[in-house]
Enzyme design. Structure first.
Site, PDB file in Angstrom:
ATOM      1  N   LYS A 127       0.837  -1.202   0.000  1.00  0.00           N
ATOM      2  CA  LYS A 127       0.000   0.000   0.000  1.00  0.00           C
ATOM      3  C   LYS A 127       0.872   1.252   0.000  1.00  0.00           C
ATOM      4  CE  LYS A 127      -3.730  -2.317   2.432  1.00  0.00           C
ATOM      5  NZ  LYS A 127      -5.015  -2.548   1.848  1.00  0.00           N
ATOM      6  N   GLU A 211      -2.698   6.698   8.138  1.00  0.00           N
ATOM      7  CA  GLU A 211      -3.254   7.739   7.283  1.00  0.00           C
ATOM      8  C   GLU A 211      -4.475   8.376   7.909  1.00  0.00           C
ATOM      9  OE1 GLU A 211      -3.900   5.605   3.591  1.00  0.00           O
ATOM     10  OE2 GLU A 211      -5.958   5.132   4.130  1.00  0.00           O
ATOM     11  N   ARG A 304      -6.006  -8.828  -8.679  1.00  0.00           N
ATOM     12  CA  ARG A 304      -6.620 -10.149  -8.779  1.00  0.00           C
ATOM     13  C   ARG A 304      -8.091  -9.967  -9.121  1.00  0.00           C
ATOM     14  NH1 ARG A 304      -9.660  -9.438  -4.110  1.00  0.00           N
ATOM     15  NH2 ARG A 304      -8.512  -8.347  -2.487  1.00  0.00           N
TER      16      ARG A 304
HETATM   17  P1  ADP Z   1      -8.038  -3.851   2.325  1.00  0.00           P
HETATM   18  O1  ADP Z   1      -6.800  -4.156   1.595  1.00  0.00           O
HETATM   19  O2  ADP Z   1      -8.153  -4.573   3.601  1.00  0.00           O
HETATM   20  O3  ADP Z   1      -9.225  -3.947   1.438  1.00  0.00           O
HETATM   21  P2  ADP Z   1      -8.292  -0.970   2.084  1.00  0.00           P
HETATM   22  O4  ADP Z   1      -7.149  -0.045   2.166  1.00  0.00           O
HETATM   23  O5  ADP Z   1      -8.859  -1.217   0.743  1.00  0.00           O
HETATM   24  O6  ADP Z   1      -7.867  -2.324   2.769  1.00  0.00           O
HETATM   25  O7  ADP Z   1      -9.440  -0.452   3.056  1.00  0.00           O
HETATM   26  C1  ADP Z   1     -10.548  -1.250   3.369  1.00  0.00           C
HETATM   27  C2  ADP Z   1     -11.707  -0.360   3.811  1.00  0.00           C
HETATM   28  O8  ADP Z   1     -11.363   0.445   4.919  1.00  0.00           O
HETATM   29  C3  ADP Z   1     -12.185   0.604   2.761  1.00  0.00           C
HETATM   30  O9  ADP Z   1     -13.103   0.043   1.894  1.00  0.00           O
HETATM   31  C4  ADP Z   1     -12.768   1.735   3.604  1.00  0.00           C
HETATM   32  O10 ADP Z   1     -14.066   1.409   4.001  1.00  0.00           O
HETATM   33  C5  ADP Z   1     -11.928   1.736   4.821  1.00  0.00           C
HETATM   34  N1  ADP Z   1     -10.868   2.744   4.706  1.00  0.00           N
HETATM   35  C6  ADP Z   1      -9.684   2.593   4.138  1.00  0.00           C
HETATM   36  N2  ADP Z   1      -8.938   3.708   4.210  1.00  0.00           N
HETATM   37  C7  ADP Z   1      -9.687   4.622   4.858  1.00  0.00           C
HETATM   38  C8  ADP Z   1      -9.486   5.983   5.286  1.00  0.00           C
HETATM   39  N3  ADP Z   1      -8.359   6.607   5.052  1.00  0.00           N
HETATM   40  N4  ADP Z   1     -10.483   6.602   5.945  1.00  0.00           N
HETATM   41  C9  ADP Z   1     -11.634   5.942   6.212  1.00  0.00           C
HETATM   42  N5  ADP Z   1     -11.885   4.692   5.854  1.00  0.00           N
HETATM   43  C10 ADP Z   1     -10.932   4.016   5.189  1.00  0.00           C
HETATM   44  P1  ADP Z   2     -12.386  -7.781  -1.808  1.00  0.00           P
HETATM   45  O1  ADP Z   2     -11.781  -6.421  -1.875  1.00  0.00           O
HETATM   46  O2  ADP Z   2     -12.601  -8.478  -3.105  1.00  0.00           O
HETATM   47  O3  ADP Z   2     -13.521  -7.886  -0.866  1.00  0.00           O
HETATM   48  P2  ADP Z   2     -10.766  -8.622   0.236  1.00  0.00           P
HETATM   49  O4  ADP Z   2      -9.628  -7.675   0.309  1.00  0.00           O
HETATM   50  O5  ADP Z   2     -11.892  -8.461   1.186  1.00  0.00           O
HETATM   51  O6  ADP Z   2     -11.281  -8.640  -1.216  1.00  0.00           O
HETATM   52  O7  ADP Z   2     -10.189 -10.083   0.322  1.00  0.00           O
HETATM   53  C1  ADP Z   2     -10.759 -11.116  -0.431  1.00  0.00           C
HETATM   54  C2  ADP Z   2     -10.737 -12.362   0.334  1.00  0.00           C
HETATM   55  O8  ADP Z   2      -9.429 -12.828   0.472  1.00  0.00           O
HETATM   56  C3  ADP Z   2     -11.286 -12.230   1.703  1.00  0.00           C
HETATM   57  O9  ADP Z   2     -12.068 -13.357   1.931  1.00  0.00           O
HETATM   58  C4  ADP Z   2     -10.068 -12.172   2.597  1.00  0.00           C
HETATM   59  O10 ADP Z   2     -10.335 -12.742   3.852  1.00  0.00           O
HETATM   60  C5  ADP Z   2      -9.093 -12.979   1.824  1.00  0.00           C
HETATM   61  N1  ADP Z   2      -7.737 -12.504   1.912  1.00  0.00           N
HETATM   62  C6  ADP Z   2      -7.263 -11.300   1.592  1.00  0.00           C
HETATM   63  N2  ADP Z   2      -5.942 -11.278   1.702  1.00  0.00           N
HETATM   64  C7  ADP Z   2      -5.551 -12.502   2.103  1.00  0.00           C
HETATM   65  C8  ADP Z   2      -4.295 -13.131   2.370  1.00  0.00           C
HETATM   66  N3  ADP Z   2      -3.155 -12.496   2.239  1.00  0.00           N
HETATM   67  N4  ADP Z   2      -4.284 -14.405   2.755  1.00  0.00           N
HETATM   68  C9  ADP Z   2      -5.426 -15.083   2.871  1.00  0.00           C
HETATM   69  N5  ADP Z   2      -6.625 -14.566   2.611  1.00  0.00           N
HETATM   70  C10 ADP Z   2      -6.696 -13.290   2.251  1.00  0.00           C
HETATM   71 MG    MG Z   3      -9.409  -2.911  -0.216  1.00  0.00          MG
END
Ligand code: ADP
Ligand code: ADP
Ligand code: MG
Length: 730
Positions: A127, A211, A304
């Site tokens: 990230k 952040e 992905r």
């Molecule tokens: P992940 O890789 O777990 O999906 P993300 O960075 O995409 O992580 O963030 C997941 C969720 O967390 C976002 O869909 C949003 O709802 C919330 N989120 C992420 N960054 C922020 C932020 N800076 N402020 C508020 N909510 C956030």
């Molecule tokens: P999306 O943004 O499509 O919802 P997520 O970030 O929520 O995707 O992750 C998709 C799925 O993969 C979720 O079920 C999460 O628990 C799983 N997941 C994400 N990252 C990992 C990881 N590094 N290892 C195992 N499972 C993961």
């Molecule tokens: Mg995300």
């Protein structure tokens, strides 16, 4: 006369391996079958009977349940590729899907990774690095610290510079894991430690970034696709704002209320992002949209296929897995930007094994009963390519006239009746996808489908999703990521006592089923007696499946083969009598009864306690009846008779100082020892289940009297972990 040069189409692979499980493995297998590609599944020991292993042409066991011993074992997967002759690997999502080393090692073995080049995974998997690339490319990012210094004091000072609230995020995170919102400097270090621990476990890397936490954000993401010829297109956006635990539960396409200009802008930025890293295949560029300032910021790119890809498929009429396979085989994208349709509106609801009323904690167990809405389609609807307005531009699609949209329901399932939703993997059971003419119509289809979705064996979020889909603010499209907490009261109204009809139906069910079974179970009431010669009267006690519920009594008098008098006495003392009720069982789970003037057909499913559970006042040790009537679900308990409870030793019903495991889990940390003094709210135990950490806190101040678990131990639901004795002076 224009001459069009079409490069010769490359053939598909003959055989692919799917390095995943559950619904996504099944999803990939389905497209492969459609294209005549043979499939190889891999599974862990506990998944031997799983749906994905059965659907594939070949299946191989790759190790014990723990992902690190099976689904994450690169060496074993490569070995199975060689043994089975699979030419390519589809990684699904999660597991190895965003693992650059995996992509590289496959390439070294001459096996195609169905995904982007390893370099793009590396840049976007972090990230921090991805934010640097985006900033350079002129895409705005959320203000914060994305550097390498991981010193807690330093990070705290950065957080203070940014200003609270802040978000601590795992640099290599995903799935909402390793992420903590922190509201004040006081909470910062504990949250940081917990995020780091979760990150280390889930992603093998504890680095975090800090952040600014956007307070009223919408999550809007763009589906992009790129081929090996340098073409990249956007398949429009999805709104995934409705989340719990920073994880999506309901997604839609297109995003409601987005202006055509903003849509074009987002799509262009997303395509630029993909091109900046020489992207290939399916990817998602996630943006956070600040509702207050109407600004959007790049959040991350997922390299992905995404969980929620079906909503994009429904509005574009495309099969994204097929596109992935085409691109991986070396073929160009089949449509240019201006030809990509955008028709109707689609929703996806994720069906999770979890307990919404208990902070959405995951649940595990066996799917004892499963009855789903009838799917009308397996893939996206066939749509004609959009009419090109201007060639190869991102300007708004215009199809004249728009194709008619037939409402459709699609189910992405990974588990059937009898499957164990275990503690080792993600608690998502299935995805329910709907598509219709517009948002209102699609929501109507979604609500009906959720009404028809019945699961017994694990708690699910189905009813919660149903409430959500009927919520006025959601119908109005007024969503942000704080939607669920904001409307908590409306989503979780106090549980009211079940209606009289429900008690009557449940009692009739108990009487009728015993006619067909030879053995009288001790779990039903024992008060049967003959009177008046041939009439048989049974008195049954039933209570709501909530703590502190008081039983109601139902007297069922048999008048004829299928004719009864039913008298319900509620715990309030109010009595209702239904005379001459005709009732019978259509199947072991289907009751037909005429109560008053109303003929009802009700699904009732019995859930018996595990054989080893000692009878006690704890609900999970009693038989439960799950009644699905009029789109509502009620769970009743048949209280075990008191004599049976004394046999079982109800000593288990411990006092207010006992902390129990809320679900089967792994004990990550035991923070106290016998004799320790704790304050109310102190963190006592850290548990992990389904990749989620839960901190159990002292329910009251006192002295630790007993500790019933150790670090690293697997504990069952309900197990007493720590007992805290109230101190004398308190
Ligand atoms: P992940 O890789 O777990 O999906 P993300 O960075 O995409 O992580 O963030 C997941 C969720 O967390 C976002 O869909 C949003 O709802 C919330 N989120 C992420 N960054 C922020 C932020 N800076 N402020 C508020 N909510 C956030
Ligand atoms: P999306 O943004 O499509 O919802 P997520 O970030 O929520 O995707 O992750 C998709 C799925 O993969 C979720 O079920 C999460 O628990 C799983 N997941 C994400 N990252 C990992 C990881 N590094 N290892 C195992 N499972 C993961
Ligand atoms: Mg995300």
């Amino acid at each position: 006369m224009v001459l069009i040069r079409v490069p010769p189409r490359r053939p598909h692979f003959d055989k692919i391996l799917i390095a995943n499980r559950g619904e996504i493995a099944c999803r990939v297998i389905r497209t492969a079958k459609k294209l005549g590609i043979r499939t190889v599944a891999v599974y862990s020991e506990v998944d031997a009977d799983s749906m994905h292993a059965q659907l594939a042409d070949e299946a191989y066991c790759i190790g014990p349940a723990q992902s690190s011993d099976s689904y994450l074992r690169i060496d074993k997967i490569i070995d199975i590729c060689h043994r089975s002759g699979a030419q390519a690997v589809h990684p699904g999502y999660g597991f190895l899907s965003e693992n650059a080393k995996f992509a590289e090692m496959l390439a070294a073995e001459g096996i195609v990774f169905i995904g982007p080049p390893a370099s793009a995974i590396t840049s976007m998997g972090s990230k921090s690095e991805s934010k640097n690339i985006m900033t350079t490319a002129g895409v705005p990012c959320v203000p914060g610290y994305h550097g390498t210094n991981q010193d807690p004091d330093f990070l705290l000072s950065e957080a203070q510079k940014i200003g609270f609230p802040v978000l601590v995020k795992a640099v290599h995170g995903g799935g909402g894991k390793g992420m903590r919102t922190v509201h004040s400097a006081l909470d910062f270090k504990e949250a940081l430690a917990s995020a780091r621990r979760e990150a280390q476990k889930s992603f093998g890397n504890a680095d975090v970034l800090v952040e600014k936490f956007v307070t009223r954000p919408r999550h809007v993401e763009v589906q992009v696709f790129a081929d090996t010829f340098g073409n990249a297109v956007s398949l429009w956006e999805r709104d995934c704002s409705v989340q719990r635990r920073n994880q999506k539960i309901i997604e839609e396409a297109p995003a409601p209320g987005l202006s055509p200009e903003l849509r074009t802008d987002l799509s262009e930025k997303a395509v630029a992002a993909a091109k900046a890293v020489n992207y290939v295949g399916a990817g998602t560029v996630e943006f956070i949209f600040d509702k207050d300032t109407e600004k959007f910021y790049f959040m991350e790119m997922n390299t992905r296929l995404q969980v929620e890809h079906p909503v994009s498929e429904m509005i574009t009429g495309l099969d994204l897995v097929e596109w992935q396979l085409e691109v991986a085989a070396g073929n160009p994208l089949s449509l240019s930007q201006s030809e990509i349709p955008m028709v109707g509106h689609a929703f996806e609801a994720r069906i999770y094994a979890e307990n919404p009323r208990n902070d959405f904690l995951p649940d595990s167990g066996r799917l004892l009963y499963l009855s789903t809405p009838e799917p009308t389609t397996i893939f996206a609807p066939a749509l004609p390519p959009a009419l090109a307005v201007t060639s190869d531009s991102l300007s708004l699609v215009q199809t004249m006239p728009p194709p008619r949209v037939t409402p459709s329901v699609r189910l992405e399932q990974g588990f059937g009746v009898g499957a164990q939703i275990g503690v080792f993997y993600d608690p998502m059971i299935a995805k329910l996808v709907v598509h219709a003419e517009d948002r209102t119509a699609a929501l109507r289809v979604l609500r009906k489908a959720l009404d028809d979705y019945k699961v017994v064996g694990v708690s699910t979020n189905i009813e919660f999703l149903r409430t959500l889909a009927g919520h006025q603010a959601f119908i109005a499209g007024d969503v942000d990521t704080g939607f669920i907490p904001k409307h908590r009261e409306e989503f979780f109204p106090p549980i009211t006592d079940p209606g009289v009809e429900v008690f009557a139906q449940a009692a009739l069910f108990v009487v009728l089923r015993e006619r067909t079974s030879l053995t009288q179970s001790p779990w039903s009431s024992l008060g049967a007696r003959r009177f008046n010669g041939d009439a048989l009267k049974r008195t049954i006690a039933l209570q709501a499946d909530v703590d502190g519920a008081i039983p109601s009594t139902i007297a069922v008098t048999t008048l004829g083969p299928n004719l009864f008098d039913v008298a319900v006495t509620l715990s309030s003392g109010v009595e209702t009598v239904y005379a001459f009720v005709s009732a019978h069982l259509l199947s072991p789970t289907e009751l037909v009864a005429t109560l008053g003037l109303r003929a009802c057909r009700t699904t009732i499913v019995s859930q018996t306690p595990p054989a080893h559970a000692a009878a006690s006042a704890v609900h999970s040790t009693m038989e439960r009846l799950h009644i699905f009537a009029d789109g509502e679900r009620t769970s009743l308990v048949l209280p075990s008779p008191t004599w049976l409870r004394t046999l079982g030793g109800d000593g288990l019903g411990a006092g207010a100082g006992a902390l129990r495991a809320p679900m089967p889990s792994l004990v990550v940390e035991v923070k106290v020892g016998v004799g320790d003094i704790v304050e109310q709210g102190d963190a006592v135990i850290v548990l992990e289940s389904m990749k989620t950490e839960t901190v159990l806190r002292a329910p009251r101040a006192g002295i630790v009297k007993a500790v019933g678990c150790a670090k690293g131990e697997m504990v069952e639901e309900g197990k007493e972990l720590v007992d805290i004795e109230q101190s004398e002076e308190a």
